[in-house]
Design a protein around this motif. Structure first.
Motif, PDB file in Angstrom:
ATOM      1  N   UNK A  85       0.811  -1.232   0.000  1.00  0.00           N
ATOM      2  CA  UNK A  85       0.000   0.000   0.000  1.00  0.00           C
ATOM      3  C   UNK A  85       0.837   1.272   0.000  1.00  0.00           C
ATOM      4  N   UNK A  86       1.986   1.265   0.681  1.00  0.00           N
ATOM      5  CA  UNK A  86       2.845   2.449   0.702  1.00  0.00           C
ATOM      6  C   UNK A  86       3.411   2.738  -0.682  1.00  0.00           C
ATOM      7  N   UNK A  87       3.868   1.694  -1.367  1.00  0.00           N
ATOM      8  CA  UNK A  87       4.406   1.883  -2.716  1.00  0.00           C
ATOM      9  C   UNK A  87       3.326   2.405  -3.653  1.00  0.00           C
ATOM     10  N   UNK A  88       2.119   1.914  -3.469  1.00  0.00           N
ATOM     11  CA  UNK A  88       1.006   2.377  -4.304  1.00  0.00           C
ATOM     12  C   UNK A  88       0.716   3.854  -4.076  1.00  0.00           C
ATOM     13  N   UNK A  89       0.596   4.256  -2.837  1.00  0.00           N
ATOM     14  CA  UNK A  89       0.235   5.646  -2.533  1.00  0.00           C
ATOM     15  C   UNK A  89       1.358   6.605  -2.899  1.00  0.00           C
ATOM     16  N   UNK A  90       2.617   6.173  -2.741  1.00  0.00           N
ATOM     17  CA  UNK A  90       3.738   7.034  -3.093  1.00  0.00           C
ATOM     18  C   UNK A  90       3.810   7.287  -4.601  1.00  0.00           C
ATOM     19  N   UNK A  91       3.341   6.333  -5.397  1.00  0.00           N
ATOM     20  CA  UNK A  91       3.392   6.484  -6.847  1.00  0.00           C
ATOM     21  C   UNK A  91       2.122   7.021  -7.458  1.00  0.00           C
ATOM     22  N   UNK A  92       1.129   7.335  -6.621  1.00  0.00           N
ATOM     23  CA  UNK A  92      -0.165   7.784  -7.125  1.00  0.00           C
ATOM     24  C   UNK A  92      -0.119   9.250  -7.517  1.00  0.00           C
ATOM     25  N   UNK A  93      -0.477   9.544  -8.779  1.00  0.00           N
ATOM     26  CA  UNK A  93      -0.481  10.918  -9.275  1.00  0.00           C
ATOM     27  C   UNK A  93      -1.761  11.634  -8.849  1.00  0.00           C
ATOM     28  N   UNK A  94      -1.767  12.985  -8.905  1.00  0.00           N
ATOM     29  CA  UNK A  94      -2.973  13.738  -8.522  1.00  0.00           C
ATOM     30  C   UNK A  94      -4.217  13.348  -9.310  1.00  0.00           C
ATOM     31  N   UNK A  95      -4.035  12.893 -10.562  1.00  0.00           N
ATOM     32  CA  UNK A  95      -5.193  12.485 -11.358  1.00  0.00           C
ATOM     33  C   UNK A  95      -5.561  11.019 -11.128  1.00  0.00           C
ATOM     34  N   UNK A  96      -4.937  10.405 -10.090  1.00  0.00           N
ATOM     35  CA  UNK A  96      -5.190   9.016  -9.706  1.00  0.00           C
ATOM     36  C   UNK A  96      -4.627   7.995 -10.699  1.00  0.00           C
ATOM     37  N   UNK A  97      -3.768   8.442 -11.607  1.00  0.00           N
ATOM     38  CA  UNK A  97      -3.075   7.487 -12.469  1.00  0.00           C
ATOM     39  C   UNK A  97      -1.900   6.887 -11.695  1.00  0.00           C
ATOM     40  N   UNK A  98      -1.460   5.725 -12.128  1.00  0.00           N
ATOM     41  CA  UNK A  98      -0.365   5.041 -11.435  1.00  0.00           C
ATOM     42  C   UNK A  98       0.281   4.066 -12.407  1.00  0.00           C
ATOM     43  N   UNK A  99       1.621   4.006 -12.450  1.00  0.00           N
ATOM     44  CA  UNK A  99       2.272   3.043 -13.359  1.00  0.00           C
ATOM     45  C   UNK A  99       1.913   1.601 -13.036  1.00  0.00           C
ATOM     46  N   UNK A 100       1.505   1.339 -11.797  1.00  0.00           N
ATOM     47  CA  UNK A 100       1.105  -0.012 -11.427  1.00  0.00           C
ATOM     48  C   UNK A 100      -0.119  -0.466 -12.211  1.00  0.00           C
ATOM     49  N   UNK A 101      -1.023   0.464 -12.501  1.00  0.00           N
ATOM     50  CA  UNK A 101      -2.238   0.104 -13.239  1.00  0.00           C
ATOM     51  C   UNK A 101      -1.891  -0.412 -14.636  1.00  0.00           C
ATOM     52  N   UNK A 102      -0.883   0.179 -15.278  1.00  0.00           N
ATOM     53  CA  UNK A 102      -0.478  -0.266 -16.610  1.00  0.00           C
ATOM     54  C   UNK A 102       0.078  -1.695 -16.559  1.00  0.00           C
ATOM     55  N   UNK A 103       0.828  -1.987 -15.503  1.00  0.00           N
ATOM     56  CA  UNK A 103       1.356  -3.339 -15.348  1.00  0.00           C
ATOM     57  C   UNK A 103       0.227  -4.340 -15.128  1.00  0.00           C
ATOM     58  N   UNK A 104      -0.677  -4.022 -14.221  1.00  0.00           N
ATOM     59  CA  UNK A 104      -1.754  -4.947 -13.892  1.00  0.00           C
ATOM     60  C   UNK A 104      -2.693  -5.172 -15.074  1.00  0.00           C
ATOM     61  N   UNK A 105      -2.791  -4.165 -15.950  1.00  0.00           N
ATOM     62  CA  UNK A 105      -3.671  -4.285 -17.113  1.00  0.00           C
ATOM     63  C   UNK A 105      -3.183  -5.345 -18.098  1.00  0.00           C
ATOM     64  N   UNK A 106      -1.911  -5.773 -17.967  1.00  0.00           N
ATOM     65  CA  UNK A 106      -1.390  -6.814 -18.851  1.00  0.00           C
ATOM     66  C   UNK A 106      -2.026  -8.178 -18.562  1.00  0.00           C
ATOM     67  N   UNK A 107      -2.632  -8.292 -17.397  1.00  0.00           N
ATOM     68  CA  UNK A 107      -3.211  -9.562 -16.978  1.00  0.00           C
ATOM     69  C   UNK A 107      -4.653  -9.316 -16.528  1.00  0.00           C
ATOM     70  N   UNK A 108      -5.638  -9.555 -17.389  1.00  0.00           N
ATOM     71  CA  UNK A 108      -7.026  -9.200 -17.065  1.00  0.00           C
ATOM     72  C   UNK A 108      -7.616  -9.979 -15.898  1.00  0.00           C
ATOM     73  N   UNK A 109      -7.019 -11.139 -15.552  1.00  0.00           N
ATOM     74  CA  UNK A 109      -7.562 -11.950 -14.465  1.00  0.00           C
ATOM     75  C   UNK A 109      -6.722 -11.844 -13.191  1.00  0.00           C
ATOM     76  N   UNK A 110      -6.091 -10.696 -12.985  1.00  0.00           N
ATOM     77  CA  UNK A 110      -5.269 -10.487 -11.800  1.00  0.00           C
ATOM     78  C   UNK A 110      -6.149 -10.170 -10.591  1.00  0.00           C
ATOM     79  N   UNK A 111      -5.713 -10.634  -9.421  1.00  0.00           N
ATOM     80  CA  UNK A 111      -6.342 -10.317  -8.143  1.00  0.00           C
ATOM     81  C   UNK A 111      -5.249  -9.746  -7.238  1.00  0.00           C
ATOM     82  N   UNK A 112      -5.434  -8.535  -6.762  1.00  0.00           N
ATOM     83  CA  UNK A 112      -4.431  -7.904  -5.907  1.00  0.00           C
ATOM     84  C   UNK A 112      -4.720  -8.232  -4.454  1.00  0.00           C
TER      85      UNK A 112
END
Length: 232
Positions: A85-112
């Motif tokens: 959660x800390x890594x997620x919040x530290x990388x979260x942009x003001x518009x709520x975009x995050x590089x993690x979302x691009x990674x997770x989008x590579x796998x449509x059946x991912x569960x975090x």
């Protein structure tokens, strides 16, 4: 730490998650495995704990680990991944975009998987992560439910799609109060449409108990011959 990040000395162990009744593969949990320059394993939790004092490095390693976990994952079933959660919040942009979302989008059946908390501040961060993932239509699981020294945050319990129960429940199987609480939590999960996973299944007796309790899925070293390991 810098050598670990710069040279991407990150491997992955995939632990199989099985349907409790049929023992068919439901998915895998991808666990980061870290190595020093000599190829010796490093304790992942200790490394990530140290990196909380270096936020940029924490975000970098988390992204490197997730990229490896997704790239090498078995194609069969769901892919369960832990996100700090800390890594997620530290990388979260003001518009709520995050590089993690691009990674997770590579796998449509991912569960975090969101790790259980030990204090209210951590619970707030975990809830923010769960809400951010929900906005991206990414499924979530609450990990390590019932682990010693963990704090069960009710808003977080309500927001996730999967409940993953810690191995501690198996060690307390003969304690009437623990058994009653687990039974009620499993019943609540069924009422709310949440799927359940029991971790730490190591013996045939553990599997038999999971079936008796009506747990949906099981994970543990009883099935280690079906684990998959990828080294850097």
């Amino acid at each position: 730490m810098l050598d670990l990040i710069e040279n991407r000395r990150v491997g992955v162990e995939y632990q199989v998650i099985l349907d409790t009744r049929s023992l068919e593969t439901f998915g895998y949990e991808g666990l980061a495995r870290l190595y020093d320059r000599d190829g010796a394993p490093l304790p992942p939790q200790r490394v990530f704990d140290c990196l909380h004092d270096s936020p940029l490095s924490l975000v970098q390693l988390e992204l490197i680990a997730k990229a490896a976990q997704i790239e090498h994952a078995p194609t069969e079933g769901k892919l369960f991944l832990n996100v700090d959660p800390d890594a997620f919040l530290l990388g979260l942009a003001p518009d709520h975009s995050h590089p993690m979302f691009k990674l997770l989008a590579r796998r449509p059946d991912v569960v975090v998987e969101i790790i259980e908390n030990s204090n209210t501040q951590q619970a707030d961060r975990s809830l923010a992560l769960a809400r951010g993932l929900a906005e991206q239509n990414i499924e979530t699981a609450l990990d390590d439910i019932g682990a010693p020294a963990s704090l069960l945050a009710l808003p977080l319990l309500m927001s996730v799609d999967y409940y993953k129960f810690d191995r501690h429940w198996l060690r307390q199987r003969d304690d009437a109060a623990h058994r009653a609480l687990l039974t009620h939590l499993l019943g609540f999960a069924r009422e709310q449409g949440k799927a359940t996973v029991l971790e730490g299944v190591e013996t045939a007796a553990d599997l038999a108990l999971a079936r008796e309790l009506g747990v949906d899925y099981v994970q543990g070293f009883l099935f280690r011959e079906r684990f998959v390991t990828v080294t850097p």
